[in-house]
Design an enzyme around this catalytic site. Structure first.
Site, PDB file in Angstrom:
ATOM      1  N   HIS A  87       0.848  -1.196   0.000  1.00  0.00           N
ATOM      2  CA  HIS A  87       0.000   0.000   0.000  1.00  0.00           C
ATOM      3  C   HIS A  87       0.877   1.238   0.000  1.00  0.00           C
ATOM      4  O   HIS A  87       1.892   1.280   0.692  1.00  0.00           O
ATOM      5  CB  HIS A  87      -0.897   0.011   1.245  1.00  0.00           C
ATOM      6  CG  HIS A  87      -1.805   1.204   1.315  1.00  0.00           C
ATOM      7  ND1 HIS A  87      -3.027   1.245   0.671  1.00  0.00           N
ATOM      8  CD2 HIS A  87      -1.664   2.401   1.915  1.00  0.00           C
ATOM      9  CE1 HIS A  87      -3.595   2.413   0.877  1.00  0.00           C
ATOM     10  NE2 HIS A  87      -2.789   3.142   1.635  1.00  0.00           N
ATOM     11  N   ASP A 166     -15.912   1.997   6.862  1.00  0.00           N
ATOM     12  CA  ASP A 166     -14.815   2.912   6.514  1.00  0.00           C
ATOM     13  C   ASP A 166     -15.247   3.880   5.414  1.00  0.00           C
ATOM     14  O   ASP A 166     -14.954   5.076   5.473  1.00  0.00           O
ATOM     15  CB  ASP A 166     -13.580   2.120   6.069  1.00  0.00           C
ATOM     16  CG  ASP A 166     -12.516   3.064   5.501  1.00  0.00           C
ATOM     17  OD1 ASP A 166     -12.062   3.946   6.244  1.00  0.00           O
ATOM     18  OD2 ASP A 166     -12.188   2.950   4.303  1.00  0.00           O
ATOM     19  N   ARG A 173     -15.833  12.130   7.442  1.00  0.00           N
ATOM     20  CA  ARG A 173     -14.605  12.854   7.817  1.00  0.00           C
ATOM     21  C   ARG A 173     -14.293  13.951   6.809  1.00  0.00           C
ATOM     22  O   ARG A 173     -13.868  15.049   7.157  1.00  0.00           O
ATOM     23  CB  ARG A 173     -13.420  11.870   7.892  1.00  0.00           C
ATOM     24  CG  ARG A 173     -13.431  10.994   9.130  1.00  0.00           C
ATOM     25  CD  ARG A 173     -12.467   9.828   8.973  1.00  0.00           C
ATOM     26  NE  ARG A 173     -11.144  10.247   8.574  1.00  0.00           N
ATOM     27  CZ  ARG A 173     -10.281   9.490   7.888  1.00  0.00           C
ATOM     28  NH1 ARG A 173     -10.612   8.256   7.524  1.00  0.00           N
ATOM     29  NH2 ARG A 173      -9.105   9.942   7.577  1.00  0.00           N
ATOM     30  N   SER A 188      -8.324   3.524   8.916  1.00  0.00           N
ATOM     31  CA  SER A 188      -8.980   3.419   7.617  1.00  0.00           C
ATOM     32  C   SER A 188      -8.173   2.517   6.671  1.00  0.00           C
ATOM     33  O   SER A 188      -8.708   1.584   6.055  1.00  0.00           O
ATOM     34  CB  SER A 188      -9.128   4.834   7.036  1.00  0.00           C
ATOM     35  OG  SER A 188      -9.496   4.799   5.696  1.00  0.00           O
ATOM     36  N   LYS A 192      -9.107  -1.874   5.632  1.00  0.00           N
ATOM     37  CA  LYS A 192      -9.256  -2.448   4.287  1.00  0.00           C
ATOM     38  C   LYS A 192      -8.252  -3.569   4.060  1.00  0.00           C
ATOM     39  O   LYS A 192      -8.550  -4.572   3.416  1.00  0.00           O
ATOM     40  CB  LYS A 192      -9.106  -1.338   3.239  1.00  0.00           C
ATOM     41  CG  LYS A 192     -10.352  -0.434   3.213  1.00  0.00           C
ATOM     42  CD  LYS A 192     -10.187   0.784   2.358  1.00  0.00           C
ATOM     43  CE  LYS A 192      -9.292   1.797   2.995  1.00  0.00           C
ATOM     44  NZ  LYS A 192      -9.560   3.189   2.722  1.00  0.00           N
TER      45      LYS A 192
HETATM   46  N1  URA Z   1      -6.406   6.524   2.530  1.00  0.00           N
HETATM   47  C1  URA Z   1      -7.315   5.793   3.207  1.00  0.00           C
HETATM   48  O1  URA Z   1      -7.567   4.650   2.886  1.00  0.00           O
HETATM   49  N2  URA Z   1      -7.944   6.351   4.245  1.00  0.00           N
HETATM   50  C2  URA Z   1      -7.695   7.594   4.665  1.00  0.00           C
HETATM   51  O2  URA Z   1      -8.292   8.022   5.630  1.00  0.00           O
HETATM   52  C3  URA Z   1      -6.750   8.357   3.950  1.00  0.00           C
HETATM   53  C4  URA Z   1      -6.102   7.788   2.887  1.00  0.00           C
END
Ligand code: URA
Length: 430
Positions: A87, A166, A173, A188, A192
């Site tokens: 990621h 999320d 947010r 967040s 995932k």
């Molecule tokens: N990427 C994400 O997956 N979540 C966030 O809050 C910010 C960047």
């Protein structure tokens, strides 16, 4: 106290107490938010109160768990070994995923990547893959897992079933200016990754001018929070803190970045893009228990033998794309010669690059319909002599060339000062 009142009581405590709230309270609140008994307004108040008091790591862990439990978790065959993922917190000219994914699959790892589109000034893997004719990324969970078994790698769009809380929380947010809290970002991202079933994760956390947080101290905090959340869930997370004070690779733009990735896999180029890709792939292999020197040799062999390129072809075939993209990316991606070239007028050397602005420019060159072939090709590094800099502009609308040249003039600063670009990788946190 009934379930209905628990989140409201937690909300009162969130407002009054500076100290951390319990995992049960986080769970109650996220569950109530997911099933609609806790409104957006209540959730916004809860988040703001907790962020103002400072969310602890234990709270991020509880939030992550609650978000994972709000949906389904991808089931991988039991006893099937590690499932790895990579990621990035968002780069410019950063197409490492398209290199690392086939690279690690070709050395025997299984890489499961659920991705999103582009975000702000940074590119998105799904948009890049969409530039390959026929390529599908809307894989259902069964097909996705099957492809992992046959090809060792799959890259698909994140489905709404994974960590749905999320998505809703992110939208909320965004609405209340809370996207930049590191604890919330860490939860967040990690929700995932956990929902995808990743056991080993390498995080490319960007530092510098074009990083998402724009502050290196906060960025380091984000990295350590992700590692802590992973550890609390029994996952191995490695954070590589890499430089984003200049574009990583030679191109910004979807099809252009696919060609850049194929060029690295075909060994026509390497540069900082190849260097970081190899390092991230090596870290992933190390995290699964391979000794570092051996991991590096294995990864380099996969690249130089052409195995990684072949695996990329298999990935494209499995997802319906035109495999000839591997042999002739320019033709298959229908990339034309540049619309225009730009070179600096001033003499001297490149002393600063507004990398974020270049990312935004590439997006703007694509226009409202998101032309996947638009973007920039860059012969540009910090410290380079100005007379060596060449930027190729690709756009279907020649009216965008003039404004683009003005942006390039403003974003690429030429001067006489000595420039010592920072290292590509500043730190690795395991
Ligand atoms: N990427 C994400 O997956 N979540 C966030 O809050 C910010 C960047």
């Amino acid at each position: 106290m009934s379930d209905l009142f628990a989140p409201r009581a937690a909300l009162q405590r969130a407002r009054r107490h500076a100290g951390p709230l319990s995992g049960d309270e986080w769970r109650d609140v996220v569950t109530a938010f997911t099933n609609g008994t806790f409104t957006d307004a209540q959730m916004a108040a809860w988040l703001m109160a907790r962020v103002m008091h400072g969310i602890t790591v234990d709270e991020s862990v509880a939030l992550t768990e609650a978000m994972v439990n709000s949906g389904s978790v991808l089931e991988h065959p039991s006893g099937g070994g590690p499932v790895v993922d990579k990621h990035s917190t968002g780069g410019v000219a950063d197409t490492t995923t398209l290199i690392i994914a086939p690279l690690v699959a070709s050395v025997g790892l299984v890489l499961a990547k659920l991705s999103g589109g582009s975000l702000g000034h940074t590119g998105g893997t799904l948009d890049k893959l969409a530039s390959i004719p026929g390529m599908r990324t809307d894989l259902d969970p069964k097909t996705f897992v099957q492809q992992l078994a046959t090809v060792g790698v799959a890259i698909a769009a994140a489905t709404t079933e994974l960590a749905p809380a999320d998505r809703r929380l992110y939208a909320l947010r965004d609405h209340i200016e809370l996207v930049d809290d590191t604890a919330l970002i860490a939860a967040s991202i990690m929700s995932k990754k956990l929902a995808t079933g990743a056991t080993h994760l390498v995080l490319d956390v960007k530092l510098g001018q074009a990083s998402i947080l724009g502050d290196d101290t906060l960025t380091r905090t984000l990295a350590t929070q992700c590692i802590a959340i992973g550890a609390a869930h029994g996952r191995q997370v490695t954070a590589v803190l890499s430089d984003m004070n200049q574009p990583l690779g030679p191109a910004i733009g979807n099809a252009l970045e696919v060609r850049a990735a194929i060029d690295v896999l075909s060994q026509r180029s390497f540069g900082r893009l190849g260097e970081l890709s190899v390092l991230l792939a090596t870290e992933l292999l190390c995290s699964t228990g391979v000794e570092p020197a051996q991991a590096n040799v294995t990864v380099m062999e996969a690249l130089t033998s052409g195995d990684a390129l072949e695996r990329f072809r298999q990935l494209v075939v499995a997802q319906g794309g035109d495999p000839h993209v591997v042999d002739d990316p320019t033709r298959v991606l229908e990339l034309k010669p540049p619309t225009a070239l730009w070179t600096p007028e001033a003499s001297g050397r490149v002393v600063a690059i507004d990398t974020k602005r270049l990312g935004v420019l590439a997006r703007d060159l694509a226009g409202p319909n998101g032309d996947l072939k638009a973007g920039l090709e860059l012969t540009l590094t910090l410290g380079m002599q100005a007379n060596q800099v060449v930027i190729a502009i690709h756009t279907s609308d020649s009216g965008r060339v003039g404004p683009a040249k003005q942006v390039l003039h403003d974003a690429i600063v030429i001067g006489d000062a000595e420039v010592t670009p920072g290292p590509l990788v500043q730190e690795i946190i395991r």
